[in-house]
Design an enzyme around this catalytic site. Structure first.
Site, PDB file in Angstrom:
ATOM      1  N   ASP A  51       0.764  -1.012   0.055  1.00  0.00           N
ATOM      2  CA  ASP A  51       0.066  -0.016  -0.013  1.00  0.00           C
ATOM      3  C   ASP A  51       0.857   1.220  -0.012  1.00  0.00           C
ATOM      4  O   ASP A  51       0.633   2.275  -0.022  1.00  0.00           O
ATOM      5  CB  ASP A  51      -0.869  -0.102   1.004  1.00  0.00           C
ATOM      6  CG  ASP A  51      -0.376  -0.091   2.570  1.00  0.00           C
ATOM      7  OD1 ASP A  51       1.013  -0.223   2.644  1.00  0.00           O
ATOM      8  OD2 ASP A  51      -1.218  -0.113   3.411  1.00  0.00           O
ATOM      9  N   SER A  52       2.191   1.006  -0.121  1.00  0.00           N
ATOM     10  CA  SER A  52       2.929   2.112  -0.121  1.00  0.00           C
ATOM     11  C   SER A  52       2.815   2.670  -1.750  1.00  0.00           C
ATOM     12  O   SER A  52       3.481   3.960  -2.042  1.00  0.00           O
ATOM     13  CB  SER A  52       4.530   1.682   0.109  1.00  0.00           C
ATOM     14  OG  SER A  52       4.875   0.584  -0.792  1.00  0.00           O
ATOM     15  N   ASP A  90      -0.906  -6.107  -0.195  1.00  0.00           N
ATOM     16  CA  ASP A  90      -1.554  -5.430   1.000  1.00  0.00           C
ATOM     17  C   ASP A  90      -2.934  -5.339   0.916  1.00  0.00           C
ATOM     18  O   ASP A  90      -3.490  -4.770  -0.105  1.00  0.00           O
ATOM     19  CB  ASP A  90      -0.928  -3.706   1.123  1.00  0.00           C
ATOM     20  CG  ASP A  90       0.293  -4.096   1.999  1.00  0.00           C
ATOM     21  OD1 ASP A  90       0.316  -5.214   2.908  1.00  0.00           O
ATOM     22  OD2 ASP A  90       1.145  -2.947   1.960  1.00  0.00           O
ATOM     23  N   LYS A 120      -1.244  -9.276   2.603  1.00  0.00           N
ATOM     24  CA  LYS A 120      -0.662  -8.980   3.755  1.00  0.00           C
ATOM     25  C   LYS A 120      -1.660  -8.106   4.594  1.00  0.00           C
ATOM     26  O   LYS A 120      -2.142  -7.222   3.829  1.00  0.00           O
ATOM     27  CB  LYS A 120       0.665  -8.186   3.542  1.00  0.00           C
ATOM     28  CG  LYS A 120       1.353  -7.849   4.705  1.00  0.00           C
ATOM     29  CD  LYS A 120       2.900  -7.581   4.248  1.00  0.00           C
ATOM     30  CE  LYS A 120       3.096  -6.119   3.798  1.00  0.00           C
ATOM     31  NZ  LYS A 120       2.703  -4.811   4.647  1.00  0.00           N
ATOM     32  N   GLU A 122      -1.755  -5.500   8.482  1.00  0.00           N
ATOM     33  CA  GLU A 122      -0.975  -5.056   9.617  1.00  0.00           C
ATOM     34  C   GLU A 122      -1.767  -5.324  10.953  1.00  0.00           C
ATOM     35  O   GLU A 122      -2.896  -5.202  10.882  1.00  0.00           O
ATOM     36  CB  GLU A 122      -0.842  -3.599   9.374  1.00  0.00           C
ATOM     37  CG  GLU A 122      -0.126  -3.189   8.157  1.00  0.00           C
ATOM     38  CD  GLU A 122       0.134  -1.523   7.815  1.00  0.00           C
ATOM     39  OE1 GLU A 122      -0.395  -0.825   8.989  1.00  0.00           O
ATOM     40  OE2 GLU A 122       0.670  -1.073   6.933  1.00  0.00           O
ATOM     41  N   GLU A 189       8.795  -4.309  10.719  1.00  0.00           N
ATOM     42  CA  GLU A 189       9.211  -2.855  10.217  1.00  0.00           C
ATOM     43  C   GLU A 189       9.905  -2.222  11.439  1.00  0.00           C
ATOM     44  O   GLU A 189       9.070  -1.914  12.434  1.00  0.00           O
ATOM     45  CB  GLU A 189       8.069  -2.188   9.491  1.00  0.00           C
ATOM     46  CG  GLU A 189       8.289  -1.072   8.952  1.00  0.00           C
ATOM     47  CD  GLU A 189       7.656  -0.598   7.843  1.00  0.00           C
ATOM     48  OE1 GLU A 189       6.613  -1.141   7.344  1.00  0.00           O
ATOM     49  OE2 GLU A 189       7.499   0.731   7.471  1.00  0.00           O
TER      50      GLU A 189
END
Ligand code: KIV
Length: 271
Positions: A51-52, A90, A120, A122, A189
């Site tokens: 999602d970057s 993501d 993925k 978070e 991270e």
């Protein structure tokens, strides 16, 4: 008889076997067909449609604005390019938190509409129900702990996480929980290297670090940072392999000059 060698695809099981053999795993981000093709041919093991993309592709300040439809668009382009790498996508902010049914629907849309191999997300115990529900549908899940950029407004800063004992303890518990739930891998991270080592030794599943030191089972970077396409982002953990910003700028300036001077196109570049 075909002269082409079959390319052995990377699966979640291959990654787990790599950890067992002590072989380091490489992961990079990709958001489009052309770049994914280069990275896959170079031999990277995992391509993360991160999602970057919200920062790198769209120019947003955070990862929060990117939508599920936009992630699927990027992921489908990457999948079309890839012959070997595992493609992980993501789940964007708002597509899985606090609602496990929605999480499953989001994961299924990604898998069906992009052809990706895994998702993925978070967080730890807060998203356990979503992780379990996605896994129950047979969709492989990669976890992500430490600095989780979708929570940036809760953290208030992009500084190193889990320096304090209490946060480090919670991170280790969450890592164990994600493994027990059935995640196939875990991104760590921006945490101290000692903690990255401890978590990597504690888990059977591979850890992939970004700013988490050299003892994680693999490493990930944002490709645009590694290639020097992005300019202003200079964290300590980043190793830049190129200054592509200046290379591309130089080539563009040369093109402008050639067109303006009448040098391009020349005799051999016309019909
Ligand atoms: O979105 C992303 O690029 C990521 C990596 C930094 C791990 O989550």
């Amino acid at each position: 008889m075909s002269i082409h060698k079959e390319v052995k695809r990377i699966t979640t099981h291959v990654l787990q076997a790599m950890k067992a053999r002590g072989e380091k795993i490489t992961m990079l981000t990709a958001y489009d067909y052309s770049m994914a093709r280069i990275l896959d041919e170079a031999g990277v093991d995992v391509l993360l449609v991160g999602d970057s993309a919200s920062n790198v592709m769209a120019g947003h300040e955070t990862t929060l604005p990117i939508t599920l439809d936009q992630m699927i668009y990027h992921a489908a382009a990457v999948v079309r390019a890839v012959k070997r790498a595992l493609v992980v996508v993501d789940l964007p902010f708002g597509s899985y938190q606090g609602n496990s049914r929605k999480a499953l629907e989001s994961a299924i849309r990604i898998m069906k509409e992009s052809g990706a191999h895994a998702v993925k997300l978070e967080g730890g115990s807060e998203v356990a129900e979503s992780v379990a529900r996605i896994l129950s549908a047979g969709v492989p899940v990669m976890g992500h702990l430490g600095l989780t950029p979708q929570s940036i407004y809760k953290f208030g800063t992009y500084k190193v996480r889990a320096r304090e004992e209490e946060e480090a303890r919670k991170l280790k518990e969450d890592a164990q929980l994600l493994e027990e739930l059935g995640c196939f891998s875990l991104v760590l991270e921006k945490i101290p290297a000692t903690l990255g080592k401890e978590v990597s030794e504690q888990l059977c599943i591979p850890t992939i670090g970004i700013g988490a030191g050299r003892f994680t089972d693999g490493q990930v970077l944002v490709t645009h940072d590694l290639l020097g396409i992005t300019k202003d982002f200079q964290p300590r953990f980043l190793r830049r392999y190129l200054d592509l910003f200046e290379v591309i700028k130089g080539a563009t300036q040369q093109y402008i000059q050639d067109v303006r001077s009448g040098d391009f196109p020349n005799e051999s570049e016309q019909y």
